[in-house]
Design a protein around this motif. Structure first.
Motif: not given
Length: 211
Positions: A94-98
């Motif tokens: 999720a952090h990577m996507a953001r």
């Protein structure tokens, strides 16, 4: 100063003089640890910074009896995330996507691949051991960064992890200590190792060169 020169300069100082490491220098060392590589970029560990002399004195008395703990400027604790590893993978994706501004679903293949690796490890304890190896990579980067800053860094495993974790409240934070590092400046008058020649195997004995 080159990295090689810095590593020739450094050694694991056994006595420190209590001098404070400048804040901006400390931040550069800790940021180097943050930027250390880890498998899948998961970074399953955190850095715990202990500066308080009173707290370090308590740690010295109960968990880590080495003099560097009392005499250092700052104590760094490398602690793995002691919680569900698949949940950590979900948070990481999720952090990577953001960060990369992509749809999270586009990373499902990456997510599933990491979770499959976690399944192969079999147990939570095996995952913790793997996470500890990632933390040691960060410690190596921090050691090198400190040497470039001409700050002495003494890594230590000789402490009581459960006692230290309790004293720092790490269990409540989902953390488990694996290694600690004292930062400061060497006391050359009291440290018997100061000024001694560095003992390492010669390059031709260390590097195995294959055709």
């Amino acid at each position: 100063m080159s990295l090689t020169d810095a590593l020739h300069w450094r050694y694991a100082a056994k006595r420190l003089n209590g001098e404070q490491v400048p804040e901006e220098t400390l931040e550069r060392i800790m940021d180097a640890a943050r930027l250390a590589p880890s498998s899948f970029g998961l970074h399953p560990w955190s850095l715990v910074h202990v500066r308080s002399p009173e707290l370090r004195a308590r740690l010295h008395e109960t968990a880590a009896p080495q003099p560097q703990v009392l005499e250092c400027s700052d104590l760094l604790v490398f602690a793995v995330h002691d919680r569900d590893f698949k949940a950590q993978v979900d948070d990481h994706v999720a952090h990577m996507a953001r960060t990369r501004e992509v749809d999270e679903s586009s990373l499902d293949g990456f997510r599933n691949m990491i979770k499959a690796v976690m399944d192969q490890k079999g147990t939570h304890e095996a995952c913790l051991e793997w996470a500890a190896r990632q933390a040691y990579i960060g410690m190596g980067v921090a050691l090198s960064a400190a040497a470039l800053e001409k700050v002495d860094a003494s890594p230590m495993e000789g402490f009581y992890p459960e006692t230290l974790d309790e004293a720092l409240g790490l269990r409540d934070k989902g953390l488990k200590s694996v290694v600690i590092m004292a930062l400061g400046y060497r006391d050359t008058e009291r440290d018997q190792g100061a000024g001694r020649a560095k003992v390492r195997r010669a390059g031709e004995d260390f590097v195995v060169r294959l055709p």
